[in-house]
Design an enzyme around this catalytic site. Structure first.
Site, PDB file in Angstrom:
ATOM      1  N   ASP A  76       0.895  -1.137   0.000  1.00  0.00           N
ATOM      2  CA  ASP A  76       0.000   0.000   0.000  1.00  0.00           C
ATOM      3  C   ASP A  76       0.933   1.186   0.000  1.00  0.00           C
ATOM      4  OD1 ASP A  76      -2.586   1.058  -0.173  1.00  0.00           O
ATOM      5  OD2 ASP A  76      -2.499   1.680   1.908  1.00  0.00           O
ATOM      6  N   HIS A  83      10.431   4.881  -3.599  1.00  0.00           N
ATOM      7  CA  HIS A  83       9.971   4.374  -2.302  1.00  0.00           C
ATOM      8  C   HIS A  83       9.743   2.872  -2.359  1.00  0.00           C
ATOM      9  CE1 HIS A  83       6.678   5.410  -4.900  1.00  0.00           C
ATOM     10  NE2 HIS A  83       5.753   4.932  -4.102  1.00  0.00           N
TER      11      HIS A  83
END
Length: 197
Positions: free
Chosen positions: A70, A182
């Protein structure tokens, strides 16, 4: 070769996982390979909680090692928004361009780059049937541009200026992005976890 399911239907994400996991001996599948895949509701209050929900549900359903992520964008000026609602920020249809437009609109009164600080966050959960689920988090720091730049990537990449670089994530090649994003940071941590699984 070990099989691993990536709990997503996002082709962009699948390619990023493949680029990093295939070289270490994993055959990567996604929910696109399972037309009957179950829908897991993201009811968590954080990126990590949502990743765990998805990973555990898919791992249990298919009895296979599963990674779920997520991820999203957190903008300091907006108190961390869009956060866990990044994909649906402008509405339930998950439209990248609409989401970008909403962020730019929300920041239209903020002109100084240092006041437009933000970070991409990626939480990954690794679920193996019968074992405790593990999580890792990766971040990438930057700023929100005043207009989209670049043709590559997906999501908010065209408006995310990387810290210490004068370019957006969408200006990077896929290979460059896979070194610093990320998701890349989180995946490097995940690789260490699954190597010992």
């Amino acid at each position: 070769m070990k099989e691993i399911i990536i709990a997503t239907k996002n082709q962009g994400k699948v390619k990023e996982f493949e680029a990093l996991l295939a070289p270490i001996g994993f055959r990567v599948q996604s929910l696109l390979d399972y037309p009957d895949s179950i829908d897991v509701e993201e009811t968590g209050k954080s990126f990590e909680e949502n990743a765990i929900l998805k990973a555990e549900a898919i791992a249990m359903h298919y009895q296979r090692m599963t990674i779920a992520d997520d991820s999203g964008l957190a903008i300091d000026y907006l108190g961390g928004k869009p956060g866990i609602f990044s994909a649906r920020y402008a509405g339930p249809d998950k439209n990248d361009q609409s989401n970008i437009n909403k962020v730019l609109e929300d920041l239209s009164d903020v002109h100084a780059l240092e006041d437009r600080s933000a970070r991409f966050i990626c939480a990954l959960a690794i679920s193996i049937p019968g074992e405790k689920t593990k999580t890792v988090v990766g971040t990438c720091e930057g700023y929100i541009a005043t207009e989209p730049q670049g043709e590559n990537g997906f999501g908010y990449d065209p408006i995310f200026i990387l810290k210490n670089r004068n370019q957006t994530m969408a200006n990077l090649t896929k290979e460059e992005k896979n070194q610093i994003s990320h998701r890349a940071v989180a995946l490097k941590k995940v690789i260490e976890v699954i190597k010992h699984s």
